[in-house]
Design an enzyme around this catalytic site. Structure first.
Site, short mmCIF file in Angstrom:
data_model
loop_
_atom_site.label_atom_id
_atom_site.label_comp_id
_atom_site.label_asym_id
_atom_site.label_seq_id
_atom_site.Cartn_x
_atom_site.Cartn_y
_atom_site.Cartn_z
N ASP A 110 13.43 1.62 -7.31
CA ASP A 110 14.56 1.19 -8.12
C ASP A 110 14.77 2.23 -9.21
O ASP A 110 13.95 3.10 -9.43
CB ASP A 110 14.35 -0.22 -8.67
CG ASP A 110 13.15 -0.31 -9.57
OD1 ASP A 110 12.61 0.74 -9.95
OD2 ASP A 110 12.75 -1.43 -9.90
N ASP A 318 13.67 -7.42 -1.84
CA ASP A 318 12.36 -7.11 -2.42
C ASP A 318 12.07 -8.14 -3.48
O ASP A 318 13.00 -8.70 -4.07
CB ASP A 318 12.34 -5.72 -3.05
CG ASP A 318 13.03 -5.71 -4.39
OD1 ASP A 318 12.34 -5.87 -5.42
OD2 ASP A 318 14.27 -5.58 -4.45
N CYS A 356 -0.13 -19.63 10.44
CA CYS A 356 -0.04 -18.23 10.00
C CYS A 356 -1.01 -17.36 10.79
O CYS A 356 -2.14 -17.76 11.07
CB CYS A 356 -0.34 -18.14 8.51
SG CYS A 356 -0.22 -16.46 7.86
N CYS A 358 -1.97 -14.27 9.79
CA CYS A 358 -2.45 -13.17 8.95
C CYS A 358 -3.97 -13.04 9.00
O CYS A 358 -4.68 -13.94 9.46
CB CYS A 358 -1.98 -13.36 7.50
SG CYS A 358 -3.02 -14.42 6.49
N CYS A 361 -5.76 -15.97 7.13
CA CYS A 361 -5.75 -17.27 7.81
C CYS A 361 -6.57 -17.27 9.10
O CYS A 361 -7.04 -18.32 9.52
CB CYS A 361 -4.32 -17.71 8.09
SG CYS A 361 -3.44 -18.18 6.57
N HIS A 387 -1.99 -12.99 2.66
CA HIS A 387 -1.33 -14.18 3.24
C HIS A 387 0.12 -14.32 2.77
O HIS A 387 1.03 -14.48 3.59
CB HIS A 387 -2.10 -15.46 2.91
CG HIS A 387 -1.28 -16.67 3.23
ND1 HIS A 387 -1.07 -17.10 4.52
CD2 HIS A 387 -0.51 -17.47 2.43
CE1 HIS A 387 -0.24 -18.14 4.50
NE2 HIS A 387 0.11 -18.37 3.25
ZN LIG Z 1 -1.93 -16.43 6.35
#
Ligand SMILES: [Zn+2]
Length: 428
Positions: A110, A318, A356, A358, A361, A387
């Site tokens: 930015d 963002d 999830c 990820c 998780c 996460h």
């Molecule tokens: Zn997760």
């Protein structure tokens, strides 16, 4: 999930494209939404996409390999912070932002306008997405020590690090952003708040327009001067707060602006965004901006707002929220947002979100997360950030797929029905 070593070898290479382009693959017939690809010298970004924020050239507590692994396609850093430390010349010497921070993909910066001007008004008030408060220019600074002063030429501000005085003009912002070397930069604008009066919003918009021309001119000069560097795209920033006529005027003026043959490569929609009016504001602007150029919604990242942004024609987003709230133990889940420090998770041996995929998780439980947060372990920030960033990146990826499959409305109704309902119940 690929082992990090292997992933490094396969993925840590730059894309082949030397310039910047945007291709639209699909336009939704029921809304302003579209599916596309932004091509940058450091590789493509499949849109709509959420761009995680690494303010000071690092997503706090998370390795760039982990960000790549969780599906981040690009990262956004902050010109103001990098200007103060380590200095843009250091990034230039290092070979640019991406190389400096060991991030293999595209980057954004930015302009510094938002941060510099926030010094004058206090971050919290600028970020407050609520127009139901007094509107008067005098209330902005309140009793605080005003750290930034705007004039027609630029902004003079005091460093939040050491109190030293600095000055940003459109030219300085372009010079700083060229040295930092991100693929996508933003023009230096005057960012107003919902508290500013209408006459002040008009004045700020006139300034932003005049600064946009100066940014284009300096950008062109620097692009020609810095021979052999990858092309950096410049996005104009649409201001106008909550006023329909001002937003439309800004979109019309900046959307068609050309100075010495140089026009904007894309656009950011910024400034004061009243949450209750987000969809209307964005649709006013996006119905006017050139269709063939990408549009970035600045600083927006709450799940419900991302749906509104996508269906009203924004391509990238963002927001620092996903990582910032993660460090305070707040996590997004399909069951709503909740806080892992809560004692009800002490013996909960399920993942943060059972749906999830990820790293956190698939390897850790809520009970473990509760433990590391309560013990103030550094690992808590890393795992929770992985996460939350995955949750938001994946949500926008799901929106992209839903647009291609023609069931965006179903995804939105299904997700928000569960998320908002349970957020109301479970928030603590
Ligand atoms: Zn997760």
């Amino acid at each position: 999930m690929m082992p990090y070593g292997l992933m490094n070898k396969l993925e840590f290479r730059f894309g082949n494209a030397l310039s910047f382009s945007f291709d639209i693959q699909h336009a939704d017939s029921n809304s302003l939404a579209r599916v596309g690809t932004i091509n940058t010298p450091h590789g493509p970004i499949q849109t709509p996409a959420f761009i995680p924020v690494g303010t000071k050239a690092t997503v706090k507590s998370v390795l760039p390999e982990s960000m790549k692994d969780l599906g981040a396609q690009a990262l956004l850093s902050n010109a103001y912070h990098l200007y103060l430390q380590p200095g843009p010349d250091v990034l230039d010497e290092a070979g640019g932002l991406a190389k400096f921070m060991n991030w293999p993909g595209p980057t954004f910066t930015d302009s510094g306008g938002f941060q510099v001007l926030s010094l004058g008004v206090g971050f919290k008030k600028v970020l407050a997405m609520d127009a139901q408060t007094t509107r008067h220019d005098d209330v902005i600074a309140g009793n605080k020590d005003r750290l930034a002063h705007v004039d027609d030429e630029g902004v003079t501000f005091k460093s939040h690090l050491d109190g030293s005085m600095h000055r940003f003009t459109p030219e300085v912002s372009m010079q700083v952003q060229h040295q930092i070397g991100a693929d996508i930069m933003f023009a230096f604008d005057e960012c107003t708040t919902l508290h500013n009066t209408r006459p002040y919003q008009e004045l700020a918009m006139e300034r932003t327009y005049a600064w946009a021309i100066r940014c284009l001119d300096e950008h062109k000069r620097l692009t020609q001067e810095r021979v052999g560097k990858p092309y950096q795209a410049l996005f104009g920033v649409i201001q106008g707060a909550q006023y329909e006529d001002l937003r439309k005027k800004a979109a019309t003026d900046l959307g068609s602006l050309e100075s010495n043959g140089q026009s904007f490569d894309g656009f950011g929609i910024g400034g004061a965004l009243d949450k209750g009016q987000l969809g209307r504001i964005v649709s006013w602007v996006n119905q006017i901006l050139p269709e063939n150029k990408p549009r970035h919604l600045l600083g927006i990242g709450a799940p419900e707002d991302l749906f509104v942004g996508v269906e009203n024609g924004c391509d990238t987003f963002d927001c620092v929220l996903a990582s910032r709230i993660a460090r305070t133990s707040a996590v997004y889940t399909m069951e709503g947002r909740f806080n892992l420090s809560n004692s009800r998770f002490k013996r909960d041996f399920t993942p943060i979100d059972s749906q999830c995929d990820c790293y956190t998780c698939t390897h850790y439980t809520r009970a473990y997360m509760h433990h590391v947060f309560r013990g103030k372990e550094i690992l808590s920030a890393t795992l929770a950030t992985i996460h939350n960033e995955r949750f938001i990146v994946r949500l926008v990826d799901q929106m992209r797929q839903a647009l291609l499959d023609g069931n965006f409305a179903d995804l939105k109704a299904d997700f928000l029905g569960r998320y908002l309902h349970r957020s109301g119940q479970a928030r603590d």
